[in-house]
Design a protein around this motif. Structure first.
Motif, PDB file in Angstrom:
ATOM      1  N   LEU A 181       5.935   4.165   1.658  1.00  0.00           N
ATOM      2  CA  LEU A 181       7.311   4.073   1.160  1.00  0.00           C
ATOM      3  C   LEU A 181       7.885   2.676   1.382  1.00  0.00           C
ATOM      4  O   LEU A 181       8.736   2.208   0.607  1.00  0.00           O
ATOM      5  CB  LEU A 181       8.180   5.150   1.833  1.00  0.00           C
ATOM      6  CG  LEU A 181       7.707   6.587   1.525  1.00  0.00           C
ATOM      7  CD1 LEU A 181       8.494   7.613   2.337  1.00  0.00           C
ATOM      8  CD2 LEU A 181       7.800   6.897   0.031  1.00  0.00           C
ATOM      9  N   GLY A 182       7.397   1.990   2.418  1.00  0.00           N
ATOM     10  CA  GLY A 182       7.800   0.599   2.637  1.00  0.00           C
ATOM     11  C   GLY A 182       7.312  -0.304   1.517  1.00  0.00           C
ATOM     12  O   GLY A 182       8.020  -1.219   1.066  1.00  0.00           O
ATOM     13  N   LEU A 183       6.074  -0.066   1.038  1.00  0.00           N
ATOM     14  CA  LEU A 183       5.540  -0.862  -0.080  1.00  0.00           C
ATOM     15  C   LEU A 183       6.377  -0.628  -1.340  1.00  0.00           C
ATOM     16  O   LEU A 183       6.664  -1.565  -2.090  1.00  0.00           O
ATOM     17  CB  LEU A 183       4.065  -0.514  -0.322  1.00  0.00           C
ATOM     18  CG  LEU A 183       3.105  -0.983   0.775  1.00  0.00           C
ATOM     19  CD1 LEU A 183       1.683  -0.481   0.505  1.00  0.00           C
ATOM     20  CD2 LEU A 183       3.104  -2.501   0.904  1.00  0.00           C
ATOM     21  N   ASP A 184       6.772   0.616  -1.579  1.00  0.00           N
ATOM     22  CA  ASP A 184       7.685   0.894  -2.698  1.00  0.00           C
ATOM     23  C   ASP A 184       8.994   0.116  -2.549  1.00  0.00           C
ATOM     24  O   ASP A 184       9.497  -0.472  -3.501  1.00  0.00           O
ATOM     25  CB  ASP A 184       8.017   2.398  -2.756  1.00  0.00           C
ATOM     26  CG  ASP A 184       7.038   3.190  -3.623  1.00  0.00           C
ATOM     27  OD1 ASP A 184       6.217   2.567  -4.318  1.00  0.00           O
ATOM     28  OD2 ASP A 184       7.094   4.430  -3.581  1.00  0.00           O
ATOM     29  N   LEU A 185       9.542   0.143  -1.317  1.00  0.00           N
ATOM     30  CA  LEU A 185      10.837  -0.492  -1.058  1.00  0.00           C
ATOM     31  C   LEU A 185      10.821  -1.998  -1.323  1.00  0.00           C
ATOM     32  O   LEU A 185      11.831  -2.577  -1.713  1.00  0.00           O
ATOM     33  CB  LEU A 185      11.234  -0.279   0.414  1.00  0.00           C
ATOM     34  CG  LEU A 185      12.162   0.870   0.785  1.00  0.00           C
ATOM     35  CD1 LEU A 185      12.503   0.776   2.269  1.00  0.00           C
ATOM     36  CD2 LEU A 185      13.445   0.848  -0.040  1.00  0.00           C
TER      37      LEU A 185
END
Length: 458
Positions: free
Chosen positions: A303-307
């Protein structure tokens, strides 16, 4: 002039096999034949990952011997693996050498030299028994070589006990006035416990591996003078021959060739994907051959990579058991099981490397001038992170929260910070130029390797 045959033996982990195979290729380029010895278990993995590209007639020959463990034993239990190899390998290696040399009573194919990973340094006793010269190779930072060789003195001085536990209240130790202080929390044996009891590993190195230094004057290390000037001045017997990189022509003439020695098959489709991305836009995310996350940490990473809202190339090994969180979009990214890392890092689309700070990954990142986002897992990696961030100043550390988790917000914040830090980018480019001069003709590492080749040929 005859062509000498050299036997090369790495410790059976991916991070040890890689640099020693690159060293083997350098020896072949300099007119040697190499017999590269893996354990049976790893040999099968290496040959299957090559997808029919391995040539039996090559001057670099891959062979194997048993490690003494059963087919279902866990090779990630390094303590068990080391103990088993100590019992099994000496006789098996002796037989391999004698069989080879009996077949080739004269000429080039007789093994005349052995290069051993320090972590299997005890095999030089076999070399001595057979009257064969040897050399030792250290696949990590030179500072950690010096640290292990200093353990008896640290024990005598009352700084640590024989198990490596700290006996002083100080948060740092200093091996020499000319070296930076080391944070006692980064002493690598403390970070080996999940794969091998910490004290077991330290005792194994000190009592079984490092005594082999007395059996040869050739101590080689995959580092460069500019990366560790103080310790290399302090330990002049340790010869830097790094960065050990596959030759340029190897990649330029073989775009579809996979790197020799990988335990997993490289997915080359990531290279054409990178060709479609803008220069300096992609996060490369790879945590080496050992790192495993729990489901919670895996979710935060995804989810950090998405963010970050940036294109990313993420290596997730096929032994990963975690499921993607249902909110994970991943539409800006490319996910592969294993990547040709040196090719990836030299691609102009790569902007930064989210790394576990293994020494090979560190060297490959620095050699390509790529800023590093440091997320260490175990072993020497916490020390490497400190060296990258505090000494070389070419990366940033990723911090864990009070629950020991790197949050998605922390990842996004540090990515933005690194993308916007022009001084880190500039230092990366300057350091790359310095480091790469070492392996060009006339450079320190180049000349050290030439001296070593001359020793083999004599």
């Amino acid at each position: 002039m005859s062509i000498p045959s050299v036997l090369v033996f790495p410790f059976p982990c991916q991070g040890h096999v890689n640099p020693m195979l690159t060293l083997s290729q350098k020896l072949v380029e300099n007119g040697c034949k190499v017999i590269f010895v893996n354990t049976d278990f790893n040999h099968k993995r290496v040959v299957s990952s090559m997808v029919d590209q391995y040539n039996e007639e090559s001057p670099l020959k891959l062979v194997s011997i048993p490690d003494g463990l059963g087919p279902n034993d866990d090779r990630n239990n390094l303590g068990k693996l080391c103990d088993s190899m100590l019992i099994t390998v000496p006789e098996a290696l002796k037989k391999l050498i004698e069989d080879n040399n009996n077949i080739h009573l004269k000429g080039d194919n007789r093994i005349r030299f052995i290069v051993a990973d320090v972590h299997v340094g005890w095999i030089l006793n076999v070399a001595c028994e057979l009257g064969i010269k040897g050399a030792l190779f250290w696949p990590a930072a030179a500072a950690l070589f010096h640290l292990v060789s200093s353990v008896p003195k640290l024990v005598d001085d009352g700084i640590i006990d024989s198990d490596g536990s700290i006996l002083t209240s100080k948060r740092t130790i200093q091996l020499s006035p000319s070296m930076p202080e080391m944070d006692t929390r980064t002493l690598f044996w403390f970070h080996m416990a999940r794969h091998m009891g910490g004290s077991h590993y330290l005792n194994f190195l000190v009592h079984h591996c490092f005594p082999a230094l007395n059996l040869t004057q050739w101590w080689l290390c995959d580092t460069a003078y500019e990366l560790e000037p103080q310790v290399l001045t302090l330990v002049p017997s340790l010869l830097p021959i790094g960065p050990l990189l596959r030759s340029d022509h190897y990649y330029k003439t073989n775009a579809t060739l996979r790197s020799l020695g990988q335990f997993w098959e490289e997915d080359l489709s990531c290279m054409s994907w990178l060709d479609e991305q803008a220069d300096g836009s992609v996060l490369y995310v790879a945590f080496g051959s050992f790192t495993l996350f729990d489901q919670n940490q895996f979710n935060e990473l995804a989810l950090g990579l998405d963010l970050t809202n940036r294109p990313f190339l993420w290596v997730i090994r096929e032994d990963n058991k975690m499921a993607y969180p249902h909110e994970f979009q991943g539409h800006k990214g490319k996910i592969v099981n294993w990547a040709p890392q040196q090719k990836v890092l030299s691609h102009p689309a790569i902007a930064c490397f989210v790394t576990h700070c293994g020494w090979n990954s560190t060297m490959e990142g620095l050699s390509n001038g790529v800023p590093l986002l440091c997320w260490p897992y175990f072993g020497d990696q916490p020390y490497n992170k400190t060296h990258i961030c505090d000494e070389l100043k070419v990366g940033l550390g990723i911090d864990k929260d009070q629950n020991g988790v790197v949050s998605r917000g922390e990842l996004k914040t540090k990515v933005e910070q690194l993308f916007n830090d022009e001084s880190i980018k500039c230092r990366c480019v300057v350091l790359k130029e310095k480091v790469m001069k070492n392996i060009a003709k006339g450079g320190t590492s180049y000349e050290n390797l030439q001296r070593f080749v001359k020793e083999i040929k004599e």
